[in-house]
Design a protein around this motif. Sequence first.
Motif, PDB file in Angstrom:
ATOM      1  N   UNK A 213     -19.298  51.488  33.691  1.00 61.14           N
ATOM      2  CA  UNK A 213     -19.690  50.477  34.667  1.00 61.14           C
ATOM      3  C   UNK A 213     -21.176  50.486  35.000  1.00 61.14           C
ATOM      4  N   UNK A 214     -21.953  51.279  34.267  1.00 55.52           N
ATOM      5  CA  UNK A 214     -23.387  51.143  34.407  1.00 55.52           C
ATOM      6  C   UNK A 214     -24.117  52.341  34.971  1.00 55.52           C
TER       7      UNK A 214
ATOM      8  N   UNK B 226     -22.524  50.446  26.412  1.00 53.33           N
ATOM      9  CA  UNK B 226     -21.707  51.657  26.377  1.00 53.33           C
ATOM     10  C   UNK B 226     -20.263  51.338  26.015  1.00 53.33           C
ATOM     11  N   UNK B 227     -19.716  50.288  26.635  1.00 53.74           N
ATOM     12  CA  UNK B 227     -18.322  49.927  26.369  1.00 53.74           C
ATOM     13  C   UNK B 227     -18.115  49.518  24.921  1.00 53.74           C
TER      14      UNK B 227
ATOM     15  N   UNK C 258     -18.909  57.716  31.389  1.00 49.41           N
ATOM     16  CA  UNK C 258     -19.571  58.113  30.137  1.00 49.41           C
ATOM     17  C   UNK C 258     -20.782  59.023  30.333  1.00 49.41           C
ATOM     18  N   UNK C 259     -21.436  58.917  31.492  1.00 49.38           N
ATOM     19  CA  UNK C 259     -22.602  59.755  31.734  1.00 49.38           C
ATOM     20  C   UNK C 259     -22.224  61.217  31.960  1.00 49.38           C
TER      21      UNK C 259
ATOM     22  N   UNK D  82     -15.404  51.724  22.516  1.00 46.73           N
ATOM     23  CA  UNK D  82     -14.133  51.174  22.061  1.00 46.73           C
ATOM     24  C   UNK D  82     -13.894  51.407  20.567  1.00 46.73           C
ATOM     25  N   UNK D  83     -14.806  50.999  19.675  1.00 47.34           N
ATOM     26  CA  UNK D  83     -14.539  51.235  18.253  1.00 47.34           C
ATOM     27  C   UNK D  83     -14.638  52.705  17.852  1.00 47.34           C
ATOM     28  N   UNK D  84     -15.363  53.506  18.638  1.00 43.81           N
ATOM     29  CA  UNK D  84     -15.481  54.934  18.317  1.00 43.81           C
ATOM     30  C   UNK D  84     -14.205  55.683  18.660  1.00 43.81           C
ATOM     31  N   UNK D  85     -13.549  55.300  19.749  1.00 45.75           N
ATOM     32  CA  UNK D  85     -12.330  55.985  20.178  1.00 45.75           C
ATOM     33  C   UNK D  85     -11.081  55.430  19.498  1.00 45.75           C
TER      34      UNK D  85
END
Length: 497
Positions: free
Chosen positions: A349-350, A194-195, A172-173, A199-202
């Motif tokens: 993953x951070x 982030x996760x 995501x970065x 998830x709901x955005x995609x």
Amino acid sequence: MNHTEPVDVLIIGAGISGIGAAYYLQREHPGRSFAILEARGAAGGTWDLFRYPGIRSDSDLHTFGYEFKPWRDEHAIATADKILAYLHETIAENGIDRHIRFHHKVLGAAWDSATARWTVDVERADGEGGDAELIQITANWLFCGGGYYRYDQGYTPNFDGQERFTGQVVHPQHWPEDLDYTGKKVVVIGSGATAVTLVPSMAPTAGHVTMLQRSPTYVLPVPAKDGFANTAKRLFGDRRGYALARRKNIIKQRAVYTLCQKYPTAARRLIRKVNAAQLPKGYPVDEHFAPRYNPWDQRLCAVPDGDLFKAISNGSASVVTDRIATFTERGILLESGRELDADIIVTATGLNIQLFGGMTLTVDGQPVDLSDTVAYKGIMLSGVPNFAFAFGYTNSSWTLKVGLLCEHFCRLLKHMDDNGFDTVRPEFGGGQTRPLLDFGAGYVQRSLDEIPRQGVDGPWQMTMNYTLDAETLRNGPVEDSALRFEAARVEMVGATA
């Protein structure tokens, strides 16, 4: 090496912390010269760097915003574009833009006690891909507002067999602008903020999105709009309404945190009840939303209007709690033997912690090992003169703490002016120390040996309580026996006004 003009205060980072520091500095010390160095080509920090779908705050903007600038949008949980617009407006309204120097990456800083100044090595690029040049800037003070994580690299564990996967792997970065996930099977690895945003955005666009987590995280639905705040704004105007909403939310945040810490079993049951009410009947809540740790041992994840639960309920998203055995050509093989097919795998993953942008520090020729320093009032480091930094709250809105630190920094400068001092450094007298952050997040635990520590009492504690910090940083005395002030090379310990 080229040289540029000296400044009184050099602020590093043009994100939320750096912009805030600039505002308070020019308000309280209009005669002081300052510059803001930003390694990237735009202001906004985190909110300009991250470009993944749905990126938003997980704190309400009435506390995540600045105390001096009302948040006027009706949404309390806001997306990155709205937060960026707010920050850019703050910069423009206060003339901060003329002080920002983009494409200036700080490499290191050397303190010289004889001159009471930092000499800062800076890599300056032209922003067009040309060769960078090295310049030096000198300053009496450094204020680091660059946050706590590494911007050029996110954290991704080493997944067995990753090279075999024929689809696309994305962190995501470093989200590709042209990533098309329409109708595709997406697996998001992770369970943090982030996760639960991704998830709901995609989900509405993708074929299906699976959130694959090794272990659950506490997730709470929160209203995207704050009815109290919007009503207060209509009744009392922007400034008074904002102040009321801010005070209400500060109290609310502290109350939730205190409840979770004092009564973890009750808090766990309450969160489970809320989750179950948002999910389909018979959903395995305990498998996917019941962490092993207590609430607020790690940060709670907020989902506006329960969007994650809605995506799960309508079937566009699902949660799988399992461990990864290996990547395969088609997706991920889990330790349970189940295989998740995927066209795209997102490694949410951070982060990697990196304080002060990775810059090196020396004091009179001696390198500073951050792990040997102890934080003083959460704003300075033991043994390091004229060096301030901003590190916000981990248990409520980041900006609440940053505002208090900026106010205290300005009070410290005034105290030095009033008494003719040009240097101050905290001196830790020894004793027990503990990790700087008592926080269970993986990115924190991975970095404890590389960052400063905190003491166990007094100003050496890294407090995470706004009420206590406001009393200490805003209203408490500046002078302290742990501070060594210097003027004209004459040392004075614990000097008072």
